[in-house]
Design a protein around this motif. Structure first.
Motif, PDB file in Angstrom:
ATOM      1  N   ILE A  28      33.922  27.740  33.882  1.00 24.54           N
ATOM      2  CA  ILE A  28      33.278  28.450  32.769  1.00 24.54           C
ATOM      3  C   ILE A  28      32.644  27.427  31.843  1.00 24.54           C
ATOM      4  CG2 ILE A  28      33.646  30.005  30.794  1.00 24.54           C
ATOM      5  CD1 ILE A  28      36.266  30.870  32.397  1.00 24.54           C
ATOM      6  N   LYS A  29      31.336  27.501  31.713  1.00 22.56           N
ATOM      7  CA  LYS A  29      30.644  26.578  30.801  1.00 22.56           C
ATOM      8  C   LYS A  29      30.385  27.294  29.486  1.00 22.56           C
ATOM      9  CE  LYS A  29      27.089  24.424  28.782  1.00 22.56           C
ATOM     10  NZ  LYS A  29      25.861  24.912  28.124  1.00 22.56           N
ATOM     11  N   CYS A  30      30.940  26.766  28.417  1.00 23.47           N
ATOM     12  CA  CYS A  30      30.756  27.370  27.102  1.00 23.47           C
ATOM     13  C   CYS A  30      29.629  26.642  26.391  1.00 23.47           C
ATOM     14  CB  CYS A  30      32.031  27.256  26.274  1.00 23.47           C
ATOM     15  SG  CYS A  30      33.431  28.112  26.989  1.00 23.47           S
ATOM     16  N   ILE A 181      25.875  13.638  28.878  1.00 21.63           N
ATOM     17  CA  ILE A 181      25.302  14.380  30.009  1.00 21.63           C
ATOM     18  C   ILE A 181      25.191  15.856  29.654  1.00 21.63           C
ATOM     19  CG2 ILE A 181      25.456  14.817  32.508  1.00 21.63           C
ATOM     20  CD1 ILE A 181      27.445  12.611  32.734  1.00 21.63           C
ATOM     21  N   ASN A 182      24.117  16.478  30.075  1.00 22.71           N
ATOM     22  CA  ASN A 182      23.958  17.915  29.847  1.00 22.71           C
ATOM     23  C   ASN A 182      25.158  18.661  30.440  1.00 22.71           C
ATOM     24  OD1 ASN A 182      23.008  20.625  31.127  1.00 22.71           O
ATOM     25  ND2 ASN A 182      21.719  20.266  29.342  1.00 22.71           N
ATOM     26  N   ALA A 183      25.761  19.537  29.641  1.00 21.68           N
ATOM     27  CA  ALA A 183      27.003  20.191  30.065  1.00 21.68           C
ATOM     28  C   ALA A 183      26.780  21.169  31.224  1.00 21.68           C
ATOM     29  CB  ALA A 183      27.643  20.906  28.887  1.00 21.68           C
ATOM     30  N   ASP A 184      25.572  21.738  31.338  1.00 15.14           N
ATOM     31  CA  ASP A 184      25.291  22.632  32.473  1.00 15.14           C
ATOM     32  C   ASP A 184      25.383  21.840  33.773  1.00 15.14           C
ATOM     33  OD1 ASP A 184      24.691  24.676  30.698  1.00 15.14           O
ATOM     34  OD2 ASP A 184      22.568  24.152  30.627  1.00 15.14           O
ATOM     35  N   ASN A 185      24.787  20.659  33.737  1.00 15.94           N
ATOM     36  CA  ASN A 185      24.799  19.788  34.910  1.00 15.94           C
ATOM     37  C   ASN A 185      26.241  19.418  35.297  1.00 15.94           C
ATOM     38  OD1 ASN A 185      24.066  16.405  35.569  1.00 15.94           O
ATOM     39  ND2 ASN A 185      23.573  18.088  36.931  1.00 15.94           N
ATOM     40  N   SER A 238      13.168  25.072  28.334  1.00 15.17           N
ATOM     41  CA  SER A 238      14.254  24.439  27.562  1.00 15.17           C
ATOM     42  C   SER A 238      15.623  24.560  28.225  1.00 15.17           C
ATOM     43  CB  SER A 238      14.285  25.012  26.139  1.00 15.17           C
ATOM     44  OG  SER A 238      14.508  26.413  26.159  1.00 15.17           O
ATOM     45  N   GLY A 239      16.592  25.092  27.461  1.00 17.57           N
ATOM     46  CA  GLY A 239      17.982  25.088  27.903  1.00 17.57           C
ATOM     47  C   GLY A 239      18.273  25.903  29.159  1.00 17.57           C
ATOM     48  N   MET A 240      17.339  26.790  29.551  1.00 19.00           N
ATOM     49  CA  MET A 240      17.601  27.603  30.745  1.00 19.00           C
ATOM     50  C   MET A 240      17.349  26.811  32.030  1.00 19.00           C
ATOM     51  SD  MET A 240      18.939  30.397  31.413  1.00 19.00           S
ATOM     52  CE  MET A 240      19.019  31.430  29.968  1.00 19.00           C
ATOM     53  N   PRO A 242      18.221  23.506  32.919  1.00 16.67           N
ATOM     54  CA  PRO A 242      19.417  22.894  33.511  1.00 16.67           C
ATOM     55  C   PRO A 242      20.449  23.914  33.975  1.00 16.67           C
ATOM     56  CG  PRO A 242      19.315  22.457  31.152  1.00 16.67           C
ATOM     57  CD  PRO A 242      18.002  23.052  31.540  1.00 16.67           C
ATOM     58  N   LYS A 243      20.464  25.098  33.342  1.00 15.53           N
ATOM     59  CA  LYS A 243      21.412  26.134  33.776  1.00 15.53           C
ATOM     60  C   LYS A 243      21.075  26.626  35.183  1.00 15.53           C
ATOM     61  CE  LYS A 243      22.069  28.038  29.537  1.00 15.53           C
ATOM     62  NZ  LYS A 243      22.822  26.905  28.978  1.00 15.53           N
ATOM     63  N   LEU A 244      19.816  26.952  35.394  1.00 17.65           N
ATOM     64  CA  LEU A 244      19.429  27.467  36.709  1.00 17.65           C
ATOM     65  C   LEU A 244      19.568  26.375  37.778  1.00 17.65           C
ATOM     66  CD1 LEU A 244      18.553  30.001  38.120  1.00 17.65           C
ATOM     67  CD2 LEU A 244      16.181  29.451  37.659  1.00 17.65           C
TER      68      LEU A 244
HETATM   69 MG   LIG Z   1      22.117  23.869  26.765  1.00 13.57          MG
END
Ligand SMILES: [Mg+2]
Ligand SMILES: Nc1ncnc2c1ncn2[C@@H]1O[C@H](COP(=O)(O)OP(=O)(O)O)[C@@H](O)[C@H]1O
Length: 287
Positions: A28-30, A181-185, A238-240, A242-244
């Motif tokens: 779970i990434k918060c 580091i980006n947390a999504d990654n 933007s932030g979407m 690294p999530k995808l």
């Molecule tokens: Mg983000």
């Protein structure tokens, strides 16, 4: 009596899901915006604790962008982003570590532990959990890193001892230097490394919009081949991004499902895991 029967009914409805996910790992990434809000954090911690008590194995990864920026501004430091990545010189790295580990990680751990002896906080250098190297992009971003390897041992040991690992998205380089580091990654890499069943991103938007500018057409299901198309189309920014990308990495690495959920919805995690209610965007392999 009727009330009690209704409660029993709700529990029974959750049983197939409890069975299905028993002893399965769920990353779970918060998101930074979600954990900035005390009330949300309380309800998310309650959901995660419940998941643990009914037999799932949650692993939490968190970022902390907004809180790091807020702290830097308080200190009169310049906050600078290039393509969504924080320019991180040595001084900024010190603040990132202080806020991410000292503040946010500890706060999350203590919130979870209000429900029992549940959580242990970790960051990249604990047990060489997240090894990293400098991320090479056009402009020199300083200590911005990318994951080179994940050592699952410390997480596996904690899970075997019935703990929830709570991981700050910091990596460690070969010379012991820290990387931001980006947390999504990090979440995607961890889900792949521990062979998680699911990865869930709790963020500050309903899911992926087909047309983000107009907030039109929320995508409820995406299949892997469509992910690359969406990434290439420029429909997400933007932030979407690294999530995808992290969803793709996890699914290609063997994770069954990825979800991007609105962490502002009360009990979004419980709705997703224990009910038929499909919320947010789900990404799956095929079919
Ligand atoms: Mg983000
Ligand atoms: N197509 C899209 N659909 C939904 N959100 C998008 C899209 N493209 C970009 N975004 C942005 O991505 C953001 C989520 O990423 P981010 O701000 O990094 O949150 P987190 O803290 O959860 O990582 C959304 O708030 C939104 O501004």
């Amino acid at each position: 009596m009727e009330d009690a029967l209704n409660k029993a009914k709700i529990l029974l409805e959750a049983m197939p899901y409890i069975k299905k996910y028993h002893s399965k790992k769920v990353v779970i990434k918060c998101g930074g915006n979600v954990i900035f809000d005390d009330k949300l954090m309380d309800s998310i911690s309650t959901d995660i604790s419940l998941m643990k008590y009914v037999g799932l194995n949650p692993i939490i990864v968190h970022g902390g962008g907004p809180e790091i920026s807020a702290f830097m501004k308080k200190l009169g430091m310049k906050v600078e982003f290039v393509d969504g990545l924080r320019v991180t010189d040595e001084e900024t790295m010190e603040i990132v570590k202080m806020v991410l580990v000292g503040k946010i990680n500890k706060r999350l751990v203590s919130r979870l532990n209000l429900h029992g002896k549940l959580a242990v906080g970790l960051s990249g250098d604990d047990g060489n959990l997240i090894m990293a190297k400098k991320k090479m992009v056009e402009k020199d971003l300083g200590y911005v890193g990318e994951v080179t390897s994940i050592d699952v041992e410390i997480m596996e040991d904690l899970i075997a001892d019935n703990f929830i690992p709570v991981i700050a998205s910091l990596g460690v380089g070969k010379k012991g230097e820290s990387f931001n580091i980006n947390a999504d990654n990090v979440a995607g890499e961890i889900a792949k490394a521990v062979k998680a069943n699911k990865i869930i991103f709790l963020t500050n938007i309903e899911g992926i919009y087909e047309n983000f500018e107009k907030m039109e057409n929320l995508i409820s299901v995406l299949k892997i081949p469509d992910c690359q198309k969406i990434l290439d189309s420029g429909r997400i920014s933007s932030g979407m991004i690294p999530k995808l990308e992290a969803c793709l990495l996890a699914l290609q690495g063997g994770v069954e499902r990825a979800h991007i959920l609105d962490g502002r919805i009360p009990h979004a995690l419980l709705l997703e895991i224990f009910t038929d209610e499909g919320i947010g965007t789900m990404i799956k392999k095929n079919g």
